[in-house]
Scaffold this motif. Structure first.
Motif, mmCIF file in Angstrom:
data_model
loop_
_atom_site.group_PDB
_atom_site.id
_atom_site.type_symbol
_atom_site.label_atom_id
_atom_site.label_comp_id
_atom_site.label_asym_id
_atom_site.label_seq_id
_atom_site.Cartn_x
_atom_site.Cartn_y
_atom_site.Cartn_z
ATOM 1 N N GLU A 181 78.672 -46.465 -11.087
ATOM 2 C CA GLU A 181 78.654 -45.981 -12.937
ATOM 3 C C GLU A 181 79.196 -44.620 -12.640
ATOM 4 N N ILE A 182 79.089 -44.068 -12.041
ATOM 5 C CA ILE A 182 79.295 -42.668 -12.245
ATOM 6 C C ILE A 182 80.435 -42.444 -11.568
ATOM 7 N N PHE A 183 81.500 -43.257 -10.935
ATOM 8 C CA PHE A 183 83.000 -43.601 -10.218
ATOM 9 C C PHE A 183 83.067 -43.865 -11.738
ATOM 10 N N GLY A 184 82.363 -45.388 -12.028
ATOM 11 C CA GLY A 184 84.318 -45.978 -13.309
ATOM 12 C C GLY A 184 83.681 -44.962 -14.954
ATOM 13 N N LYS A 185 82.841 -44.184 -14.709
ATOM 14 C CA LYS A 185 82.792 -43.170 -15.897
ATOM 15 C C LYS A 185 83.556 -41.678 -15.784
ATOM 16 N N MET A 186 84.147 -42.156 -14.274
ATOM 17 C CA MET A 186 85.292 -41.044 -14.291
ATOM 18 C C MET A 186 84.202 -39.456 -14.413
ATOM 19 N N LEU A 187 83.504 -40.232 -14.335
ATOM 20 C CA LEU A 187 82.506 -38.621 -13.826
ATOM 21 C C LEU A 187 83.345 -37.382 -12.761
ATOM 22 N N LEU A 188 83.404 -38.564 -11.732
ATOM 23 C CA LEU A 188 83.662 -38.227 -9.759
ATOM 24 C C LEU A 188 85.129 -38.670 -9.739
ATOM 25 N N GLY A 189 85.978 -37.397 -9.182
ATOM 26 C CA GLY A 189 86.924 -38.195 -9.038
ATOM 27 C C GLY A 189 86.922 -39.181 -7.547
ATOM 28 N N PHE A 190 88.125 -40.195 -7.426
ATOM 29 C CA PHE A 190 88.008 -40.824 -6.427
ATOM 30 C C PHE A 190 88.356 -40.847 -5.239
ATOM 31 N N ARG A 191 88.617 -39.452 -4.783
ATOM 32 C CA ARG A 191 89.459 -38.963 -4.088
ATOM 33 C C ARG A 191 88.394 -37.701 -3.429
ATOM 34 N N MET A 192 88.022 -37.667 -2.139
ATOM 35 C CA MET A 192 87.002 -36.377 -1.604
ATOM 36 C C MET A 192 87.898 -34.648 -1.470
ATOM 37 N N ASP A 193 86.920 -34.152 -2.513
ATOM 38 C CA ASP A 193 87.809 -32.200 -2.102
ATOM 39 C C ASP A 193 88.230 -32.419 -1.122
ATOM 40 N N GLU A 194 90.082 -31.705 -1.227
ATOM 41 C CA GLU A 194 90.359 -31.266 -0.160
ATOM 42 C C GLU A 194 90.783 -29.901 0.346
ATOM 43 N N THR A 195 89.255 -29.916 -0.005
ATOM 44 C CA THR A 195 88.860 -29.125 0.923
ATOM 45 C C THR A 195 87.988 -29.333 1.779
ATOM 46 N N VAL A 196 86.599 -30.368 1.334
ATOM 47 C CA VAL A 196 86.399 -30.788 1.938
ATOM 48 C C VAL A 196 86.748 -31.445 3.063
ATOM 49 N N TYR A 197 88.016 -31.953 2.738
ATOM 50 C CA TYR A 197 88.307 -33.266 3.060
ATOM 51 C C TYR A 197 89.211 -32.393 4.496
ATOM 52 N N GLU A 198 90.106 -31.576 4.319
ATOM 53 C CA GLU A 198 90.347 -30.181 5.636
ATOM 54 C C GLU A 198 88.883 -30.079 6.714
ATOM 55 N N SER A 199 87.788 -29.854 6.297
ATOM 56 C CA SER A 199 87.281 -29.385 6.956
ATOM 57 C C SER A 199 86.688 -29.949 7.810
ATOM 58 N N ILE A 200 87.072 -31.330 7.602
ATOM 59 C CA ILE A 200 86.224 -32.272 8.099
ATOM 60 C C ILE A 200 87.080 -32.713 8.978
ATOM 61 N N MET A 201 88.671 -33.140 8.627
ATOM 62 C CA MET A 201 89.530 -33.720 9.239
ATOM 63 C C MET A 201 90.466 -33.393 10.415
ATOM 64 N N HIS A 202 90.313 -31.999 9.662
ATOM 65 C CA HIS A 202 91.825 -30.869 10.189
ATOM 66 C C HIS A 202 90.472 -29.613 11.397
ATOM 67 N N LYS A 203 89.817 -29.203 10.615
ATOM 68 C CA LYS A 203 88.726 -28.457 11.433
ATOM 69 C C LYS A 203 87.837 -28.553 12.191
ATOM 70 N N HIS A 204 87.930 -30.539 12.104
ATOM 71 C CA HIS A 204 86.313 -30.910 12.609
ATOM 72 C C HIS A 204 84.629 -30.194 13.082
ATOM 73 N N LYS A 205 85.210 -29.960 11.674
ATOM 74 C CA LYS A 205 83.532 -29.797 11.228
ATOM 75 C C LYS A 205 82.384 -30.969 12.069
ATOM 76 N N ARG A 206 81.532 -31.164 11.502
ATOM 77 C CA ARG A 206 80.549 -32.248 11.865
ATOM 78 C C ARG A 206 79.662 -32.304 10.998
ATOM 79 N N TYR A 207 80.305 -31.810 9.384
ATOM 80 C CA TYR A 207 78.992 -31.981 8.825
ATOM 81 C C TYR A 207 79.339 -30.820 7.215
ATOM 82 N N VAL A 208 79.930 -31.151 5.973
ATOM 83 C CA VAL A 208 80.370 -30.504 5.130
ATOM 84 C C VAL A 208 79.708 -29.937 3.496
ATOM 85 N N ILE A 209 78.083 -28.790 3.966
ATOM 86 C CA ILE A 209 78.080 -29.252 2.319
ATOM 87 C C ILE A 209 78.898 -28.118 1.210
ATOM 88 N N ASN A 210 78.914 -29.112 0.425
ATOM 89 C CA ASN A 210 80.112 -28.672 -0.991
ATOM 90 C C ASN A 210 78.948 -28.449 -2.062
#
Length: 212
Positions: A84-113
């Motif tokens: 329902e949160i995504f259905g009402k567009m309260l959150l976007g369907f794409r992960m935050d780009e900074t978080v995504y970069e930290s996980i995929m390119h900086k190889h962080k085990r987890y990210v708190i945002n």
């Protein structure tokens, strides 16, 4: 001094709370990841998953008492326990780009945002999901909302306590120093009074019996 003590106290409360929350969030994601990775150990992507992802996430969410959002390796929402949160567009369907970069390119085990849902701020924890071969097959996001701890109230209570203690100490020190100073300077004050009232034409001895 009083305001400096209050400011330092508030900063201490914020730092202590922040460190405590991060420790709790790290424990939370570390408890969820093994359960999810067990489900994904034999797949190479979310497309290879044979079961209904929503049912799997719902079961894990009920076990861990949390909402879970599953993302593809491209950072898009695949499934969630809170549609329902995504259905009402309260959150976007794409992960935050900074978080995504930290996980995929900086190889962080987890990210708190820190994120916002309407007018409410909250923290979300993101982490990669690995299969048995050590390949990232998906990403997950888990919100963390601690309604049991009121940071502003805690900071205000600390500040009030410091003000109260400071004022009590100030009053005690005022009385204490008054007594000590009076005792120390009483002989000099008496000499001063005698000198001010001395008649040049009729001088008198100053009676001072202490030998110091």
């Amino acid at each position: 001094t009083l305001f400096a003590m209050a400011a330092i106290s508030i900063l201490f409360v914020y730092k202590k709370n922040n460190d405590s929350q991060r420790a709790v969030m790290a424990d939370k994601i570390n408890s969820i990841l093994p359960i999810i990775e067990e489900q994904f150990k034999n797949v190479n992507s979310t497309n290879d998953f044979k079961q209904d992802l929503s049912d799997v996430l719902a079961e894990i969410g009920n076990t861990t008492f949390t909402d879970i959002t599953l993302y593809s390796v491209g950072g898009l929402v695949v499934s969630t326990t809170a549609p329902e949160i995504f259905g009402k567009m309260l959150l976007g369907f794409r992960m935050d780009e900074t978080v995504y970069e930290s996980i995929m390119h900086k190889h962080k085990r987890y990210v708190i945002n820190k994120e916002k849902l309407g007018n409410k701020s909250y923290y979300a924890i993101y982490a990669p999901i690995f299969n048995a071969k050590g390949k990232i097959v998906a990403l997950i996001g888990v919100p963390y909302m601690n309604g049991n701890y009121d940071l502003k109230t805690e900071a205000i209570n600390h500040t009030i306590t410091i003000f109260t203690v400071f004022i009590i100490l100030l009053i005690l020190s005022k009385f204490g120093t008054s007594i000590v100073v009076d005792k120390m300077f009483k002989p000099l004050i008496e000499m001063g009074h005698k000198m001010n009232s001395a008649n040049i034409n009729n001088p008198e001895y100053i009676i001072y019996e202490r030998e110091d």
